[in-house]
Design an enzyme around this catalytic site. Sequence first.
Site, PDB file in Angstrom:
ATOM      1  N   ASN A   1       4.944   5.971   3.531  1.00  0.00           N
ATOM      2  CA  ASN A   1       4.187   6.613   2.459  1.00  0.00           C
ATOM      3  C   ASN A   1       3.986   8.111   2.632  1.00  0.00           C
ATOM      4  OD1 ASN A   1       3.813   4.091   1.132  1.00  0.00           O
ATOM      5  ND2 ASN A   1       2.244   3.593   2.657  1.00  0.00           N
ATOM      6  N   THR A   2       4.556   8.694   3.687  1.00  0.00           N
ATOM      7  CA  THR A   2       4.597  10.138   3.866  1.00  0.00           C
ATOM      8  C   THR A   2       6.052  10.556   3.809  1.00  0.00           C
ATOM      9  OG1 THR A   2       2.580  10.200   5.205  1.00  0.00           O
ATOM     10  CG2 THR A   2       4.088  12.060   5.413  1.00  0.00           C
TER      11      THR A   2
ATOM     12  N   ASN B   1       0.835  -1.192   0.000  1.00  0.00           N
ATOM     13  CA  ASN B   1       0.000   0.000   0.000  1.00  0.00           C
ATOM     14  C   ASN B   1       0.874   1.248   0.000  1.00  0.00           C
ATOM     15  OD1 ASN B   1      -0.480   1.951   2.503  1.00  0.00           O
ATOM     16  ND2 ASN B   1       0.182  -0.046   3.332  1.00  0.00           N
TER      17      ASN B   1
ATOM     18  N   PHE C   1      -1.769   8.187   4.330  1.00  0.00           N
ATOM     19  CA  PHE C   1      -2.547   8.784   5.425  1.00  0.00           C
ATOM     20  C   PHE C   1      -3.812   9.473   4.898  1.00  0.00           C
ATOM     21  CE2 PHE C   1       1.103   9.473   8.751  1.00  0.00           C
ATOM     22  CZ  PHE C   1       1.119   8.118   8.993  1.00  0.00           C
TER      23      PHE C   1
ATOM     24  N   SER D   1       5.368   5.017   8.914  1.00  0.00           N
ATOM     25  CA  SER D   1       4.775   4.781   7.607  1.00  0.00           C
ATOM     26  C   SER D   1       5.766   5.199   6.527  1.00  0.00           C
ATOM     27  CB  SER D   1       3.484   5.571   7.443  1.00  0.00           C
ATOM     28  OG  SER D   1       3.046   5.526   6.091  1.00  0.00           O
TER      29      SER D   1
ATOM     30  N   LYS E   1       5.118   3.497  17.261  1.00  0.00           N
ATOM     31  CA  LYS E   1       5.158   2.476  16.218  1.00  0.00           C
ATOM     32  C   LYS E   1       6.372   2.703  15.326  1.00  0.00           C
ATOM     33  CE  LYS E   1       2.254   0.029  12.896  1.00  0.00           C
ATOM     34  NZ  LYS E   1       0.866  -0.205  12.465  1.00  0.00           N
TER      35      LYS E   1
ATOM     36  N   ASN F   1       5.902  -1.680  11.494  1.00  0.00           N
ATOM     37  CA  ASN F   1       5.066  -1.222  10.391  1.00  0.00           C
ATOM     38  C   ASN F   1       5.408  -2.016   9.128  1.00  0.00           C
ATOM     39  OD1 ASN F   1       3.383   0.518   8.757  1.00  0.00           O
ATOM     40  ND2 ASN F   1       3.780   2.148  10.216  1.00  0.00           N
TER      41      ASN F   1
END
Length: 344
Positions: free
Chosen positions: A172-173, A108, A112, A170, A205, A234
């Site tokens: 993805n940021t 993915n 966010f 994450s 996390k 994660n």
Amino acid sequence: MPFPDLGAAILRNLDPEVAHGLAIRALQWSPLPSSGSDDPVLATRIGSLALSNPVGLAAGLDKNGEALSGLSRLGFGFVECGSVTPRPQPGNPKPRLFRLTEDRAIINRMGFNNEGLEPFAARLKTRPSSVAIGANLGANKDTEDRAADYVTGLRRLAGLADYFTVNISSPNTPGLRALQGRDALDDLLGRVAEARSGPAPVFLKVAPDLTGAEVEMIVEAALAHRIDALIVSNTTLDRPASLKSQYAGEAGGLSGAPLRERALAVLRDAASASQGRLPLIGVGGIASGEDAYVRIRAGACAIQIYSALIYEGPGLIGRIKRDLADRLKADGFSSVFEASRTLR
């Protein structure tokens, strides 16, 4: 994604993000019976948080806290919603969610995507009380002060969740994982510590793409700033050579079965560094009672699942709990918490 097992099989034939939205709607509106009481041997605690069983839902499924009533009846010991950012944001361009079916995995790059703090807070005000509910906090992509976003989330949601997770892992940021460096981490966690109010514990996390030395540094920083537990871990940016799916080269975080060994290794590093001083929650590639038991015996007092639900359906929760209870009793443990303190 998951809603009941036959439905999960049907949803797997749809576009992943469409299926995700339908699952959330189903969990909102379908009447679900209670899963019943848990075997006492499954009892555990994460710091001050007492749980009837150690199987939690990882963040990402219910980003906006829309389906907490349905999720609370599936048998989880705790449910984590989010990630939520102070301001709403659409996330990354679609497509951004991929099933790697041959690999029992997911990639993915959602970014966010969520409705922001205000709708999230409104839903938490009416959350169910039968299961512990956690709020996973993130930072907006275009924010100039990421630490301030976490503080904003913590303050706005104070008193509305049973625990909070500071998600700095994450992939993805852009730039978010840089918060795992010591100077940035000290600044962030120091400001989070100042903003805390009430008894709700705060977890951190972390990513699985860390060296042993980096894990040790993060553990010491977490202890210095009164973080209550570490969630390990994660999604990963790594792409194992064993991946078979046509989507293996997609950008984003990889979760599911290929993450299992990497996540376990980082958990063991965290257990070695913490020496029982910091509760640990094991996440990544857990798809059976055996997987859960291995994490517990490696030092986790609880575990979280998500990707495996997409392939197995919500019946997986009960199967993990039954198998885990049998394994605990066979080895003479009176609770999950006791087993997590006896490493192997």
